[in-house]
Design a protein around this motif. Sequence first.
Motif, PDB file in Angstrom:
ATOM      1  N   ASP A  20       1.067   1.086  13.725  1.00  0.00           N
ATOM      2  CA  ASP A  20       1.932   0.082  13.092  1.00  0.00           C
ATOM      3  C   ASP A  20       2.388   0.544  11.710  1.00  0.00           C
ATOM      4  O   ASP A  20       3.565   0.388  11.343  1.00  0.00           O
ATOM      5  N   PHE A  21       1.458   1.127  10.945  1.00  0.00           N
ATOM      6  CA  PHE A  21       1.794   1.586   9.594  1.00  0.00           C
ATOM      7  C   PHE A  21       2.795   2.737   9.661  1.00  0.00           C
ATOM      8  O   PHE A  21       3.795   2.753   8.933  1.00  0.00           O
ATOM      9  N   LYS A  22       2.552   3.694  10.546  1.00  0.00           N
ATOM     10  CA  LYS A  22       3.448   4.851  10.661  1.00  0.00           C
ATOM     11  C   LYS A  22       4.841   4.422  11.115  1.00  0.00           C
ATOM     12  O   LYS A  22       5.861   4.932  10.612  1.00  0.00           O
ATOM     13  N   ASN A  23       4.934   3.489  12.076  1.00  0.00           N
ATOM     14  CA  ASN A  23       6.251   3.021  12.534  1.00  0.00           C
ATOM     15  C   ASN A  23       7.023   2.358  11.397  1.00  0.00           C
ATOM     16  O   ASN A  23       8.251   2.514  11.285  1.00  0.00           O
ATOM     17  N   THR A  24       6.322   1.597  10.552  1.00  0.00           N
ATOM     18  CA  THR A  24       6.979   0.959   9.410  1.00  0.00           C
ATOM     19  C   THR A  24       7.499   1.998   8.423  1.00  0.00           C
ATOM     20  O   THR A  24       8.627   1.897   7.923  1.00  0.00           O
ATOM     21  N   ILE A  25       6.690   3.015   8.159  1.00  0.00           N
ATOM     22  CA  ILE A  25       7.122   4.099   7.267  1.00  0.00           C
ATOM     23  C   ILE A  25       8.333   4.812   7.847  1.00  0.00           C
ATOM     24  O   ILE A  25       9.308   5.121   7.135  1.00  0.00           O
ATOM     25  N   ASP A  26       8.315   5.092   9.157  1.00  0.00           N
ATOM     26  CA  ASP A  26       9.459   5.769   9.795  1.00  0.00           C
ATOM     27  C   ASP A  26      10.727   4.915   9.682  1.00  0.00           C
ATOM     28  O   ASP A  26      11.824   5.459   9.467  1.00  0.00           O
ATOM     29  N   ASP A  27      10.589   3.600   9.840  1.00  0.00           N
ATOM     30  CA  ASP A  27      11.747   2.716   9.677  1.00  0.00           C
ATOM     31  C   ASP A  27      12.332   2.827   8.273  1.00  0.00           C
ATOM     32  O   ASP A  27      13.554   2.889   8.083  1.00  0.00           O
ATOM     33  N   LEU A  28      11.446   2.850   7.278  1.00  0.00           N
ATOM     34  CA  LEU A  28      11.897   2.943   5.892  1.00  0.00           C
ATOM     35  C   LEU A  28      12.616   4.266   5.623  1.00  0.00           C
ATOM     36  O   LEU A  28      13.637   4.305   4.930  1.00  0.00           O
ATOM     37  N   VAL A  29      12.102   5.339   6.184  1.00  0.00           N
ATOM     38  CA  VAL A  29      12.730   6.653   5.997  1.00  0.00           C
ATOM     39  C   VAL A  29      14.104   6.672   6.656  1.00  0.00           C
ATOM     40  O   VAL A  29      15.065   7.233   6.114  1.00  0.00           O
ATOM     41  N   ASN A  30      14.214   6.068   7.828  1.00  0.00           N
ATOM     42  CA  ASN A  30      15.509   6.026   8.512  1.00  0.00           C
ATOM     43  C   ASN A  30      16.556   5.298   7.670  1.00  0.00           C
ATOM     44  O   ASN A  30      17.728   5.668   7.650  1.00  0.00           O
ATOM     45  N   ILE A  31      16.121   4.253   6.964  1.00  0.00           N
ATOM     46  CA  ILE A  31      17.050   3.509   6.104  1.00  0.00           C
ATOM     47  C   ILE A  31      17.530   4.383   4.953  1.00  0.00           C
ATOM     48  O   ILE A  31      18.721   4.463   4.663  1.00  0.00           O
ATOM     49  N   THR A  32      16.617   5.087   4.294  1.00  0.00           N
ATOM     50  CA  THR A  32      17.003   5.931   3.155  1.00  0.00           C
ATOM     51  C   THR A  32      17.865   7.097   3.604  1.00  0.00           C
ATOM     52  O   THR A  32      18.745   7.553   2.887  1.00  0.00           O
ATOM     53  N   THR A  33      17.609   7.601   4.814  1.00  0.00           N
ATOM     54  CA  THR A  33      18.419   8.701   5.341  1.00  0.00           C
ATOM     55  C   THR A  33      19.834   8.241   5.626  1.00  0.00           C
ATOM     56  O   THR A  33      20.815   8.922   5.316  1.00  0.00           O
ATOM     57  N   SER A  34      19.964   7.062   6.218  1.00  0.00           N
ATOM     58  CA  SER A  34      21.295   6.548   6.580  1.00  0.00           C
ATOM     59  C   SER A  34      22.128   6.189   5.356  1.00  0.00           C
ATOM     60  O   SER A  34      23.348   6.289   5.362  1.00  0.00           O
ATOM     61  N   THR A  35      21.462   5.767   4.284  1.00  0.00           N
ATOM     62  CA  THR A  35      22.198   5.395   3.067  1.00  0.00           C
ATOM     63  C   THR A  35      22.387   6.557   2.119  1.00  0.00           C
ATOM     64  O   THR A  35      23.145   6.481   1.170  1.00  0.00           O
ATOM     65  N   GLY A  36      21.648   7.664   2.360  1.00  0.00           N
ATOM     66  CA  GLY A  36      21.737   8.817   1.477  1.00  0.00           C
ATOM     67  C   GLY A  36      21.051   8.615   0.145  1.00  0.00           C
ATOM     68  O   GLY A  36      21.273   9.367  -0.807  1.00  0.00           O
ATOM     69  N   ASN A  37      20.205   7.601   0.055  1.00  0.00           N
ATOM     70  CA  ASN A  37      19.539   7.291  -1.208  1.00  0.00           C
ATOM     71  C   ASN A  37      18.084   7.743  -1.150  1.00  0.00           C
ATOM     72  O   ASN A  37      17.219   7.037  -0.638  1.00  0.00           O
ATOM     73  N   SER A  38      17.818   8.942  -1.654  1.00  0.00           N
ATOM     74  CA  SER A  38      16.464   9.485  -1.600  1.00  0.00           C
ATOM     75  C   SER A  38      15.518   8.789  -2.574  1.00  0.00           C
ATOM     76  O   SER A  38      14.315   8.990  -2.523  1.00  0.00           O
ATOM     77  N   ALA A  39      16.075   7.974  -3.483  1.00  0.00           N
ATOM     78  CA  ALA A  39      15.243   7.266  -4.453  1.00  0.00           C
ATOM     79  C   ALA A  39      14.766   5.919  -3.920  1.00  0.00           C
ATOM     80  O   ALA A  39      14.093   5.175  -4.619  1.00  0.00           O
TER      81      ALA A  39
END
Length: 429
Positions: free
Chosen positions: A320-339
């Motif tokens: 569950d924790f890893k899936n949540t982290i992966d979701d968050l990374v996908n959001i930052t990747t799609s927006t181009g905001n590494s911060a």
Amino acid sequence: MTTSTEDLLQVTEVEKDTTVEIEFQKICLLDILKKAQSAASNKADNYQNLCKFSFDSDEVKIETFDGESVLELTYQNPKQGTVKFQTNHSGIYAFDPKLLLNGIKMFKTEVVKFTFNETSVIVTGPKGKKKFELELGEVDQMNIDNVLFKAGKPFYVVGKPTKFSDFIKPFNQVFVAASKSDARPILMSMNFSSDEKMINVLATDSHVVTKRGLFPLTVENIRKAKYNGEGALELVDTDDLIEEFGKESFIISLDFFDNLNKVFDKDDLVVLSLSESGTMLQAYGDDKKSFVGRSVAGNYPNVEKVLDTSGVEYTFNFTDFKNTIDDLVNITTSTGNSAEGAKLAIQAGSCTVESFGRSLVKYESELSVETDNTEEFIIGINPRNFAQILSFYKGETITLTMSASNKPIALRINEDYNNVVLTPMLINK
């Protein structure tokens, strides 16, 4: 080999009409050249981008040297080994493995034939309808003797023979924390050291620290050895080997470990050796492989105080924790905001995870958490750092040990002997 180096060198000093031939099963040859290419230098017009190729009827041997590492591959005769070849000749030559590899790919046959003359190697199929010719390099320029583990120089043999797939796993878990591009080369490496119980490997990029236990620190897992003048391995007597090894620290570049995955196969039985000047991984069997890397000079940062993190434990379901982290990374990747970061708000057995940053996309999720803390605790994390670490782990639980929102976060997967520490992220309000 049954033929000495001196004899092999004489083969190249023949009349121009004399040719030397060897036939290879194509699929085996491609595998050999891919391994040689991975360890050779990519510098143009440099003898270090060549490989040294020698053979007789019993054995084929390939050696490369890129200035920092030495690769040696030895394949026995086809009755015993995995590489199929046939020849009535012997020879020693030098060529660019990358160019030869690209040329061989154009053949659709199962077998290819090498014909060596004084200046080039000609590659043909069984019927000789298609031909590829490559200019040879100068063998005399290739001084690739293993100077890091030369005769009479003692080194440590660490652990026992282990399948490469099992051997490399902890290194991959640590590798991810090392800096991939830094003004401080010392951070683009991994450090071998030991504590009272374990032989460890660790890495840091100043934001993330990872540490893995490799072997218990026992006399069964450490031997001191050297090569004699005939190339045979001899053990070296030491009064207190454990105490002596405990004082040592070995720093190895990331390039060395990156190439291991390209050189060794998952079922190879490998043995690790360490010296003050380099690291050597060897595989033994019908075929032999040896890869040696030069040590990185300098003192590795002392991160033991950072790893000794105390605080309150918060335990999550790993998946569950890893899936949540992966979701968050996908959001930052799609927006181009590494911060982009994430806020963990923990209270009463529940953790609310919210993204924060400059993105118009917002993410929120709820996770169950086990903890003895009854008060609310809030901290910011960098999802990308967590994702890099978790990608190399599988488990049932993940435990975060945290004391304050501005203090390092200690991470533990299951109850395995590993330490990961990450710096928190300032929450933008």
